[in-house]
Design an enzyme around this catalytic site. Structure first.
Site, PDB file in Angstrom:
ATOM      1  N   SER A 112       0.823  -1.199   0.000  1.00 33.93           N
ATOM      2  CA  SER A 112       0.000   0.000   0.000  1.00 33.93           C
ATOM      3  C   SER A 112       0.857   1.248   0.000  1.00 33.93           C
ATOM      4  CB  SER A 112      -0.915   0.015   1.238  1.00 33.93           C
ATOM      5  OG  SER A 112      -0.141   0.137   2.415  1.00 33.93           O
ATOM      6  N   LYS A 113       0.296   2.337  -0.512  1.00 34.34           N
ATOM      7  CA  LYS A 113       1.017   3.604  -0.584  1.00 34.34           C
ATOM      8  C   LYS A 113       1.285   4.178   0.804  1.00 34.34           C
ATOM      9  CE  LYS A 113      -0.959   4.807  -5.085  1.00 34.34           C
ATOM     10  NZ  LYS A 113      -1.821   5.757  -5.827  1.00 34.34           N
ATOM     11  N   ARG A 114       0.424   3.856   1.749  1.00 32.55           N
ATOM     12  CA  ARG A 114       0.589   4.420   3.095  1.00 32.55           C
ATOM     13  C   ARG A 114       1.782   3.812   3.820  1.00 32.55           C
ATOM     14  NH1 ARG A 114      -5.630   4.584   5.434  1.00 32.55           N
ATOM     15  NH2 ARG A 114      -6.489   6.046   3.884  1.00 32.55           N
ATOM     16  N   LYS A 115       2.036   2.540   3.582  1.00 32.54           N
ATOM     17  CA  LYS A 115       3.075   1.839   4.337  1.00 32.54           C
ATOM     18  C   LYS A 115       4.329   1.559   3.524  1.00 32.54           C
ATOM     19  CE  LYS A 115      -0.256  -0.598   7.289  1.00 32.54           C
ATOM     20  NZ  LYS A 115      -0.721  -1.936   7.749  1.00 32.54           N
ATOM     21  N   THR A 127       5.871   3.289  -3.050  1.00 35.09           N
ATOM     22  CA  THR A 127       5.340   2.823  -4.333  1.00 35.09           C
ATOM     23  C   THR A 127       5.584   3.831  -5.455  1.00 35.09           C
ATOM     24  OG1 THR A 127       3.177   3.756  -3.761  1.00 35.09           O
ATOM     25  CG2 THR A 127       3.551   1.447  -3.218  1.00 35.09           C
TER      26      THR A 127
END
Length: 317
Positions: free
Chosen positions: A80-83, A86
């Site tokens: 995911s982009k949050r973690k 990317t």
């Protein structure tokens, strides 16, 4: 995949400003562009019935819909982009080569991505040729490929090992590496020759060669050895200085440097070089791991190498 219509929720197709929402615009665009196959991530499966229904309402033939599994972390969680990083720019800033990243993504696309033989250097055209011979949607593993940074790092290192020293230097310049002013330009080709095979990303280059431009700031605890007493360490350092001073300028090469340091260790009760190697590494580079010690000392030169050994000896008293 079968989905019951009762599980499909109502969908707004036109917004109050007169513009269509994604679902309507997407179906119309794909029809007008004569799209035959739509390949999306599996998070779009729940929207597929809405699109199929719209095609039926319009009396159009729907394209083939294929949903791919999402990339996963090594712990099997969703990338995911949050973690996770990317962004393409992140990988460029961290010193990954475009060829290596494309190569790695190509391996992830391949339905046989768990085959270690596939993890090798391939250009985009070679990847296309390799997959064209066997690629089918049915071959894609439903579990989702793992975005393994360790494999990416390894593959990036393999790509860098294919570069000649002058190519590696140009790559460093393009990436934006700023050489310390204390490292002479005439050293750079030799540094690239020694360092490039030992790093996996361009970002690792700076810390590895930092000692060439600035002597280490040592404390007594930095020079402690598990198998050698402090008094013995001082004796070995003094012996190493004496051995190296006997080398004339023309003989200052990594092979002869290594022979003298090994001799200095053996002169003290037959001490094995491996038991004191960390002492020399830390004294010269400030770190127990860096460029190969003998190569690093050859680049530094006799005067600076001996000066650093003497500084370490002074730290020990």
């Amino acid at each position: 995949i079968e989905i019951e219509w009762k599980s499909v929720d109502m969908q707004v197709l036109m917004k109050s400003d007169g513009f269509p929402t994604y679902h309507l615009a997407n179906v119309v665009d794909d029809h007008l562009m004569e799209i035959t196959h739509v390949v999306r991530g599996e998070e779009w499966i729940s929207s597929a019935p809405k699109h199929v229904l719209l095609y039926r309402y319009f009396g159009w033939e729907a394209p083939q819909l294929c949903h791919l599994p999402l990339l996963r972390n090594p712990d099997k969680s969703k990338l995911s982009k949050r973690k996770n990083p990317t962004s393409i720019l992140y990988y460029r800033e961290q010193g990954y080569l475009a060829e290596a990243l494309l190569n790695f993504l190509g391996v992830l696309i391949d339905g046989r991505n768990d085959d270690p033989k596939l993890l090798e250097c391939k250009s985009p055209s070679e990847l296309v040729d390799a997959m064209a011979a066997h690629f089918e949607f049915e071959h894609i593993a439903l579990g989702g490929p793992v975005f393994d940074m360790a494999k990416l790092n390894w593959l990036n290192g393999q790509w860098m090992r294919r570069l000649q020293p002058d190519e590696f230097l140009r790559l460093l310049d393009d990436w934006g590496f700023a050489w310390p002013s204390t490292i002479p330009e005439q050293w750079r080709l030799r540094i690239a020759e020694v360092a490039a095979p030992r790093i996996e990303t361009l970002a690792q280059f700076g810390p590895m060669v930092e000692f060439l431009g600035q002597p280490p700031d040592l404390a007594r605890r930095d020079l402690a050895l598990p198998k050698i007493s402090e008094d013995d360490a001082k004796t070995v350092l003094a012996s190493a200085i004496d051995e190296l001073l006997r080398l004339d300028g023309g003989a200052w090469q990594q092979q002869s440097i290594g022979e003298r340091l090994k001799s200095a260790a053996a002169n003290h009760n037959g001490t094995k070089f491996k038991d004191v190697a960390r002492l020399f590494y830390v004294a010269v580079t400030g770190s127990p791991t860096s460029l190969p010690l003998f190569d690093g000392m050859e680049i530094l030169g006799k005067v600076e190498s001996v000066r650093r050994l003497r500084a370490a000896l002074e730290v020990l008293g």
